[in-house]
Design a protein around this motif. Structure first.
Motif, mmCIF file in Angstrom:
data_model
loop_
_atom_site.group_PDB
_atom_site.id
_atom_site.type_symbol
_atom_site.label_atom_id
_atom_site.label_comp_id
_atom_site.label_asym_id
_atom_site.label_seq_id
_atom_site.Cartn_x
_atom_site.Cartn_y
_atom_site.Cartn_z
ATOM 1 N N HIS A 80 82.110 11.785 -87.996
ATOM 2 C CA HIS A 80 81.363 11.900 -87.049
ATOM 3 C C HIS A 80 81.951 13.238 -86.242
ATOM 4 O O HIS A 80 83.160 13.343 -86.134
ATOM 5 C CB HIS A 80 81.253 10.797 -85.751
ATOM 6 C CG HIS A 80 80.431 9.647 -86.521
ATOM 7 N ND1 HIS A 80 78.794 9.741 -86.129
ATOM 8 C CD2 HIS A 80 80.686 8.325 -86.905
ATOM 9 C CE1 HIS A 80 78.623 8.519 -86.856
ATOM 10 N NE2 HIS A 80 79.573 7.679 -87.276
ATOM 11 N N ALA A 128 75.459 10.738 -95.380
ATOM 12 C CA ALA A 128 74.686 11.611 -94.500
ATOM 13 C C ALA A 128 75.513 12.593 -93.508
ATOM 14 O O ALA A 128 75.139 13.708 -93.272
ATOM 15 C CB ALA A 128 73.824 10.612 -93.615
ATOM 16 N N LEU A 129 76.928 12.125 -93.271
ATOM 17 C CA LEU A 129 77.648 12.484 -92.346
ATOM 18 C C LEU A 129 78.291 14.137 -93.201
ATOM 19 O O LEU A 129 78.755 15.040 -92.331
ATOM 20 C CB LEU A 129 78.682 11.909 -91.652
ATOM 21 C CG LEU A 129 78.108 10.948 -90.751
ATOM 22 C CD1 LEU A 129 79.244 10.004 -90.229
ATOM 23 C CD2 LEU A 129 77.403 11.628 -89.639
ATOM 24 N N GLU A 177 76.483 15.419 -95.795
ATOM 25 C CA GLU A 177 75.188 16.055 -96.417
ATOM 26 C C GLU A 177 74.701 16.872 -95.161
ATOM 27 O O GLU A 177 73.870 17.736 -95.418
ATOM 28 C CB GLU A 177 74.289 14.847 -96.707
ATOM 29 C CG GLU A 177 73.065 15.380 -97.396
ATOM 30 C CD GLU A 177 72.162 14.397 -97.917
ATOM 31 O OE1 GLU A 177 71.574 13.475 -97.215
ATOM 32 O OE2 GLU A 177 72.186 13.905 -99.240
ATOM 33 N N ARG A 178 75.005 16.577 -93.974
ATOM 34 C CA ARG A 178 74.449 17.313 -92.963
ATOM 35 C C ARG A 178 74.732 18.761 -92.762
ATOM 36 O O ARG A 178 74.315 19.653 -92.320
ATOM 37 C CB ARG A 178 74.637 16.788 -91.408
ATOM 38 C CG ARG A 178 76.077 16.651 -91.022
ATOM 39 C CD ARG A 178 76.420 15.574 -90.138
ATOM 40 N NE ARG A 178 77.734 15.489 -89.620
ATOM 41 C CZ ARG A 178 78.300 16.283 -88.850
ATOM 42 N NH1 ARG A 178 77.937 17.174 -88.109
ATOM 43 N NH2 ARG A 178 80.020 16.222 -88.580
ATOM 44 N N HIS A 179 75.975 19.020 -93.562
ATOM 45 C CA HIS A 179 76.554 20.402 -93.686
ATOM 46 C C HIS A 179 76.072 21.135 -95.021
ATOM 47 O O HIS A 179 76.781 22.103 -95.430
ATOM 48 C CB HIS A 179 78.159 20.475 -93.566
ATOM 49 C CG HIS A 179 78.537 20.318 -92.177
ATOM 50 N ND1 HIS A 179 78.411 21.190 -91.247
ATOM 51 C CD2 HIS A 179 78.951 19.129 -91.549
ATOM 52 C CE1 HIS A 179 78.818 20.852 -90.032
ATOM 53 N NE2 HIS A 179 79.385 19.523 -90.263
#
Length: 292
Positions: free
Chosen positions: A36, A75-76, A78-80
Motif C-alpha cells: 500500500h 493488485a497492488l 498490477e496498479r503500476h
C-alpha cells in the motif's frame, strides 16, 4: 520480465502435502505482502515499481527464517502496469527461491479459454508468475474453475477458492440458500466448501491437506454462512483479516474449532506497518501468539 521461477513449481510433490509440512514446521502464519502507498512511505520507499520490488524483497528476507508462507497482493503490484508486474515476478521468484510457499492473491475467475489463460499465467509449468497457489473466484460457477484446478494439479500447485469473505457486500450472496442442484439447501458459501472438500477427500484420508482450499475471512462466523468445522476436513483455509481488520491470532481455535490446524492465518498491515528493521520481531511475536 525476469526469468520465471516456474521450474520450481511442484518441487517436493503435491501442494497440499507441502502446505501441511510448512504448517507443521512453522505454524500457519502467512505474511501478506501488500505494498500500500502508506506502507511504502513508512519504509521510505517510493510508490513506483522500484519501491514495490524493494518492499517485496525486504518482506521476503524478513519472512524466510521465520514463517513458511507469504501472500503477495497482486493488485497492488498490477496498479503500476508492466513495471509493477515485473517487480511482482521478481518478488515471487525470490520468495520461492528462499523456500517459502507463495500464494498469489489474484482472485481470478472466468470461463473456458479465458480461465485457461489465467491458469497458464499463474499455475502451469512454465508460468511467468509461477506461484505455489493462486486465489480464484467461483462466482461464474465452481465448475468454471475445473480447468484451472487441473492445470494447477498437473504442476504440483494449488488454488484457494473464495467462499466466505469478510467484506459486508458479499454476505447476502454468500449466505443465500440454494434452491436446487446437488447442493440444494446449502448456502452458497457452504456449497463452495463442499466442492473443495470433495476434492480433498483422498488427502484427508491420508491425514494431509487437499490441493483445493477455500478463503474464509477471519472476521466472519462460520455458523452464519452455514459452514461447520466438520465440513472442512482436509481443506486448506486461507483466512485473511487477522490484525488490522480485527481478528486476533490468539483466537484461531475459537474461530475455526477443529479446523484451526489447517488455517493459514494471513496478516499484512499490522505486521508491515512500522520500521522495516523491526519486521522480524513483529513476525516472531505473531508466531508466538498463533502458537500459544
Amino acid at each position: 520480465m525476469p526469468e520465471s521461477s516456474a521450474s520450481a513449481v511442484g518441487a517436493g510433490g503435491r501442494f497440499g502435502d507441502r502446505l501441511a509440512a510448512a504448517i507443521a514446521a512453522r505454524t500457519g502464519l502467512c505474511l501478506g505482502i501488500d505494498p500500500h502507498p502508506a506502507l511504502l512511505a513508512g519504509w521510505d520507499l517510493a510508490d513506483d515499481a522500484s519501491g514495490l520490488r524493494d518492499f517485496g524483497l525486504r518482506a521476503v528476507d524478513a519472512a524466510s527464517p521465520r514463517v513458511g508462507i507469504v501472500k503477495p497482493q497482486v493488485a497492488l503490484f498490477e496498479r503500476h502496469g508492466a513495471a509493477g508486474l515485473d517487480a511482482l515476478a521478481e518478488v515471487l521468484a525470490a520468495a520461492r527461491a528462499a523456500g517459502l510457499l507463495v500464494i498469489a492473491d489474484a482472485k481470478r475467475g472466468d470461463i473456458g479459454s479465458t480461465m485457461d489463460g489465467y491458469a497458464a499465467a499463474w499455475s502451469a509449468s512454465g508460468a511467468p508468475f509461477a506461484a505455489d497457489a493462486v486465489t480464484l473466484s467461483p462466482y461464474l460457477g465452481f465448475g468454471s474453475l475445473d480447468g484451472a484446478i487441473a492445470t494447477a494439479g498437473e504442476s504440483g500447485a494449488g488454488v484457494f477458492v473464495l467462499a466466505a469473505t469478510s467484506n459486508p457486500e458479499a454476505r447476502a450472496l454468500q449466505t443465500a440458500v440454494l434452491g436446487g442442484g446437488a447442493h440444494r439447501g446449502r448456502t452458497v458459501a457452504a456449497s463452495i466448501v463442499a466442492e473443495a472438500a470433495a476434492r480433498a477427500a483422498e488427502a484427508a484420508e491420508r491425514g494431509s491437506l487437499g490441493d483445493v482450499g477455500v478463503v474464509i475471512g477471519a472476521t466472519v462466523r462460520l455458523i452464519d454462512y452455514g459452514i461447520r468445522p466438520a465440513d472442512l476436513i482436509g481443506v486448506p483455509i486461507l483466512a485473511p483479516g487477522f490484525g488490522a481488520q480485527g481478528a486476533r491470532l490468539g483466537d484461531l481455535r475459537s474461530l475455526y474449532g477443529d479446523a484451526a490446524r489447517q488455517v493459514l492465518a494471513s496478516s499484512s498491515r499490522e505486521l508491515l506497518a512500522g520500521p522495516v528493521d523491526e519486521l522480524g520481531a513483529r513476525l516472531d511475536a505473531a508466531t508466538a501468539e498463533l502458537g500459544a
